[in-house]
Every structure is written in structure tokens, then in C-alpha cells.
Design an enzyme around this catalytic site. Structure first.
Site, PDB file in Angstrom:
ATOM      1  N   LYS A 285      20.889  46.891 -26.294  1.00 54.82           N
ATOM      2  CA  LYS A 285      21.962  46.397 -25.424  1.00 54.82           C
ATOM      3  C   LYS A 285      23.273  46.279 -26.198  1.00 54.82           C
ATOM      4  O   LYS A 285      23.304  45.672 -27.279  1.00 54.82           O
ATOM      5  CB  LYS A 285      21.584  45.026 -24.853  1.00 54.82           C
ATOM      6  CG  LYS A 285      22.603  44.424 -23.897  1.00 54.82           C
ATOM      7  CD  LYS A 285      22.094  43.102 -23.338  1.00 54.82           C
ATOM      8  CE  LYS A 285      23.025  42.522 -22.292  1.00 54.82           C
ATOM      9  NZ  LYS A 285      24.315  42.063 -22.866  1.00 54.82           N
TER      10      LYS A 285
ATOM     11  N   HIS B  44      29.181  43.217 -23.204  1.00 54.04           N
ATOM     12  CA  HIS B  44      28.837  41.792 -23.196  1.00 54.04           C
ATOM     13  C   HIS B  44      29.662  41.043 -22.152  1.00 54.04           C
ATOM     14  O   HIS B  44      30.057  39.886 -22.340  1.00 54.04           O
ATOM     15  CB  HIS B  44      29.058  41.174 -24.582  1.00 54.04           C
ATOM     16  CG  HIS B  44      28.007  40.186 -24.970  1.00 54.04           C
ATOM     17  ND1 HIS B  44      26.931  40.508 -25.752  1.00 54.04           N
ATOM     18  CD2 HIS B  44      27.858  38.860 -24.681  1.00 54.04           C
ATOM     19  CE1 HIS B  44      26.170  39.432 -25.941  1.00 54.04           C
ATOM     20  NE2 HIS B  44      26.720  38.432 -25.289  1.00 54.04           N
TER      21      HIS B  44
ATOM     22  N   SER C   7      16.865  35.046 -22.386  1.00 50.02           N
ATOM     23  CA  SER C   7      17.639  35.026 -23.622  1.00 50.02           C
ATOM     24  C   SER C   7      16.873  34.283 -24.707  1.00 50.02           C
ATOM     25  O   SER C   7      16.169  33.307 -24.434  1.00 50.02           O
ATOM     26  CB  SER C   7      18.982  34.329 -23.386  1.00 50.02           C
ATOM     27  OG  SER C   7      19.652  34.083 -24.602  1.00 50.02           O
TER      28      SER C   7
ATOM     29  N   TYR D  97      18.507  38.794 -30.684  1.00 53.86           N
ATOM     30  CA  TYR D  97      19.614  39.231 -31.541  1.00 53.86           C
ATOM     31  C   TYR D  97      19.076  39.544 -32.937  1.00 53.86           C
ATOM     32  O   TYR D  97      18.000  39.079 -33.316  1.00 53.86           O
ATOM     33  CB  TYR D  97      20.664  38.123 -31.702  1.00 53.86           C
ATOM     34  CG  TYR D  97      21.349  37.674 -30.450  1.00 53.86           C
ATOM     35  CD1 TYR D  97      22.374  38.421 -29.888  1.00 53.86           C
ATOM     36  CD2 TYR D  97      21.000  36.474 -29.831  1.00 53.86           C
ATOM     37  CE1 TYR D  97      23.023  37.992 -28.737  1.00 53.86           C
ATOM     38  CE2 TYR D  97      21.641  36.037 -28.682  1.00 53.86           C
ATOM     39  CZ  TYR D  97      22.659  36.807 -28.144  1.00 53.86           C
ATOM     40  OH  TYR D  97      23.296  36.377 -27.014  1.00 53.86           O
TER      41      TYR D  97
ATOM     42  N   THR E  59      19.949  42.943 -28.444  1.00 49.71           N
ATOM     43  CA  THR E  59      21.408  42.902 -28.338  1.00 49.71           C
ATOM     44  C   THR E  59      22.046  43.179 -29.694  1.00 49.71           C
ATOM     45  O   THR E  59      21.765  42.471 -30.667  1.00 49.71           O
ATOM     46  CB  THR E  59      21.871  41.534 -27.806  1.00 49.71           C
ATOM     47  OG1 THR E  59      21.293  41.320 -26.512  1.00 49.71           O
ATOM     48  CG2 THR E  59      23.382  41.476 -27.687  1.00 49.71           C
TER      49      THR E  59
END
Length: 379
Positions: free
Chosen positions: A251, A275, A106, A129, A155
Site C-alpha cells: 500500500k 495515504h 490497522s 508498517y 503500508t
């Protein structure tokens, strides 16, 4: 404690972790209906049992994005993994590497990219992100590429953070949160020693590397809340697609039209995901979203799926519904919290054994042959 499934790891994790951390990973958005449906809908998928087909040469491996995987599973990106065990990203990555599957880091990890990559042999995947701070995005992409990360997981289902009621009650947020977290840590001395004392520094490693100064966990919710970008659109991803040299996976896809947009955009893969039920409650479970998405884009783009996958049987179910590969998040975090690297290794061994049982009893010898033909269709 006897460990026979991911449910046992969940129970062990709840004992080990301070409540604010356990409920942060365990909880979902709003009333948590989608969180429950993810598990229940996948569990309700019935498979056709077939027998006497000679399963002695069963093969669980696949090739994905040019990489050989021992099983069709990757570890999903999970923020703050390093708060669940000492330098948790390193431990989880080593366990995935030992089993021959990808670990996805992440962008809001505790350990920075440069700490994890030297610990593993196979390429790591990296998650990002869309944030208002485009400088951080570019810095993270440059560092991930320089470190040899092979696949970018982008994401797109967090233009705003979800409403997670549990966090206010647990101490992750809400009044006097810092004091409540401290008191919880004192009451969980094993965690306090392993992570609280020996797992430092407790900061967002990738963000700190970009800013040149520590970004503590107290800044976590504030930084993300201020930087999520509700103006995100496909055009915002074009410069990333042009910059990133490897496979790019989107994602957070739940609708066939968005899956078609991902194909038109030129993505290499999508992850069918809500999520883990942590964003918009009441949306489709991944199990229910998979079929229509596979009908729309199967063969045009690689389809991965997460949310609700807890064991090897669930992996087979997800593939039968149309996925090419499954991803697990909560399941491996429970194992990590319970027993560190060894726990994640054992969980992956359990997943593979469960997959082998499911494939044997449905008479499917290769992952490539798992299909909708295995499903019991409702009359």
C-alpha cells in the site's frame, strides 16, 4: 438528519466528534492540496453514457485473492478507529462482514486482533508498517496469521509521519494537547458517553498485547514517531514475504516504477494510494496515478486504489481508470462516527446502489467489463 450520501455522514460526524478526532481523520498534510485533488480529480473523470443494452442481470460481485466480494470495495485500514465509536473496529468489521466485503484492521487499532476476529465470519485483512521495533512486527504477523487473517496489507508510504498542520490546532498534538482534548470531550457528551466512558480501554490494542502493558493514546504519536523507519527498502520486506502464507499487498504506490518493483518483489497486489493526502502534499492524486500504473502492470498484479473515493460512482471511475478493486477510509469512518455499525451498513448499501446506477447508465453489466473504454477521452 437526512442521510443520502457520505457527505451527510461527514456533517453528522463533525457534530458528534470532539474537534481533535474529527480533524485528525478529515485533515491532510501541509496545505492539503493533494487531499482536495484526490476528490476533485476523481470527480472530473467523465464516463460514456450508453443506453438500451438490457442491464436487468447486472452483477457487482468480484473475486479477489480467492475471496468472493459482493462489490469491488474493501474497508481501508484506519488507525484509532475505536475512538470514533465504541469499540469501532468491531462495529466496522461486522458491517463489512454483513455486506460481504473485507475489513482491514490497522496495526495501530484500539481493539486488538483477537477481539475483532470472533465477531465476523469472513477472514479479516491486516495492515502493518515497517517499524524499527521488528519484535512488534513479528508478533503482530504471528497473531494475525494465527487468527486467520487472510491478506496482509503492507503500508510503505510512512517512513516518516507527514506534516499535518491541523493536528496542532485541533488538540491532537501541540501545546496543552491533553487538556484541550479533555475540554473538547466535555463539550461533546454523546461521544464522551459512548466512547470516552463505555468504549474503554483506550489504548493501542495490538501494541499493548505485544508489550504486555497498556499503551495509551497519549503514547500514540510518540510511539509511531520513534518507530517509523526511514531506512526501509525492498529487502526489509523479504522476510515478511517468506513468513506470511497468504496474499501480500503493498500500500502506498504512486509511481509506475515502484509498481514494477512490487511485481518483481512478488507481491500479490498493490494499493495505489497517497495515504488520503496525509503524507506528502503536492503528489499526484490516486486518480491521476492510476492510469500510468495500470498501463505498466495491469494483469501482472492486482491493482487496488484508495484516496478520494467517496461513493459508488467513484468506485466505477476508479475501476475504469485501471483498478481491480477500490478501498474506502474516510467515508466509512464518517458513517461509523455518525451512526456506528448501522451507519457503515447503510453507507455500503448506498455505495452498491450508486454503483448499480453508474453501471446501468454506462451499459456495463459486470465489474470485469468496466474498463477504459467507458472513459470520455479528451480531444
Amino acid at each position: 438528519m437526512i442521510i443520502s450520501s457520505s457527505a451527510d455522514y461527514r456533517a453528522a460526524a463533525e457534530k458528534f466528534l470532539p474537534p481533535f478526532l474529527f480533524h485528525y481523520i478529515d485533515g491532510g498534510a501541509y496545505a492539503e492540496q493533494t487531499l482536495r485533488r484526490n476528490v476533485d480529480d476523481l470527480s472530473a473523470v467523465a464516463l460514456r453514457q450508453r443506453v438500451l443494452k438490457d442491464m436487468s442481470q447486472l452483477d457487482t460481485s468480484i473475486e479477489l485473492f480467492g475471496e468472493k466480494l459482493s462489490i469491488p470495495v474493501a474497508l481501508s485500514p484506519v488507525g484509532l478507529t475505536g475512538m470514533y465509536r465504541r469499540r469501532g473496529e468491531v462495529q466496522a468489521a461486522r458491517a463489512a462482514d454483513a455486506h460481504g466485503i473485507p475489513f482491514t484492521m490497522s496495526s495501530v487499532s484500539v481493539c486488538p486482533i483477537e477481539e475483532v476476529v470472533p465477531q465476523i465470519k469472513r477472514p479479516m485483512w491486516f495492515q502493518l508498517y515497517v517499524l524499527k521495533d521488528r519484535g512488534f512486527m513479528q508478533n503482530a504477523l504471528e497473531r494475525a496469521q494465527a487468527a486467520g487473517c487472510s491478506t496482509l496489507v503492507f503500508t510503505v508510504d510512512m517512513p516518516v509521519p507527514g506534516a499535518r498542520y491541523r493536528d496542532a490546532h485541533s488538540g491532537m498534538s501541540g501545546p496543552n494537547a491533553a487538556m484541550r482534548r479533555y475540554l473538547q470531550a466535555v463539550l461533546h457528551p454523546r461521544w464522551a458517553l459512548d466512547v470516552g466512558l463505555l468504549g474503554r480501554p483506550h489504548d493501542l490494542g495490538n501494541i499493548s498485547a505485544y508489550r504486555g502493558s497498556p499503551t495509551g493514546l497519549a503514547d500514540y504519536m510518540g510511539y509511531l514517531g520513534a518507530n517509523f523507519d526511514p531506512s526501509i527498502s525492498w529487502k526489509d520486506l523479504e522476510w515478511i514475504r517468506a513468513f506470511w502464507k497468504g496474499p501480500m499487498v503493498i500500500k502506498g504506490i504512486l509511481d509506475p516504477e515502484d509498481a514494477k518493483d512490487a511485481v518483481r518483489f512478488g507481491a500479490d497486489g498493490i494499493i495505489v494510494s497517497n495515504h488520503g493526502g496525509r503524507q506528502l502534499d503536492g503528489v499526484l492524486s490516486s486518480a491521476r496515478a492510476l492510469g500510468p500504473i495500470a498501463d505498466a502492470v495491469k494483469g501482472q498484479i492486482k491493482i487496488l486504489a484508495d484516496s478520494g473515493i467517496r461513493n459508488g460512482l467513484d468506485v466505477v471511475r476508479a475501476l475504469a481508470l485501471g483498478a481491480d478493486c477500490a478501498m474506502i477510509g474516510r467515508a466509512y469512518i464518517y458513517a461509523l462516527a455518525a451512526a456506528g455499525e448501522a451507519g457503515v451498513k447503510q453507507l455500503l448499501e448506498l455505495l452498491e446502489k450508486e454503483m448499480r446506477v453508474a453501471m446501468t447508465l454506462t451499459s456495463v453489466g459486470r465489474v470485469a467489463d468496466i474498463s477504459g473504454e467507458m472513459l470520455v477521452r479528451e480531444s
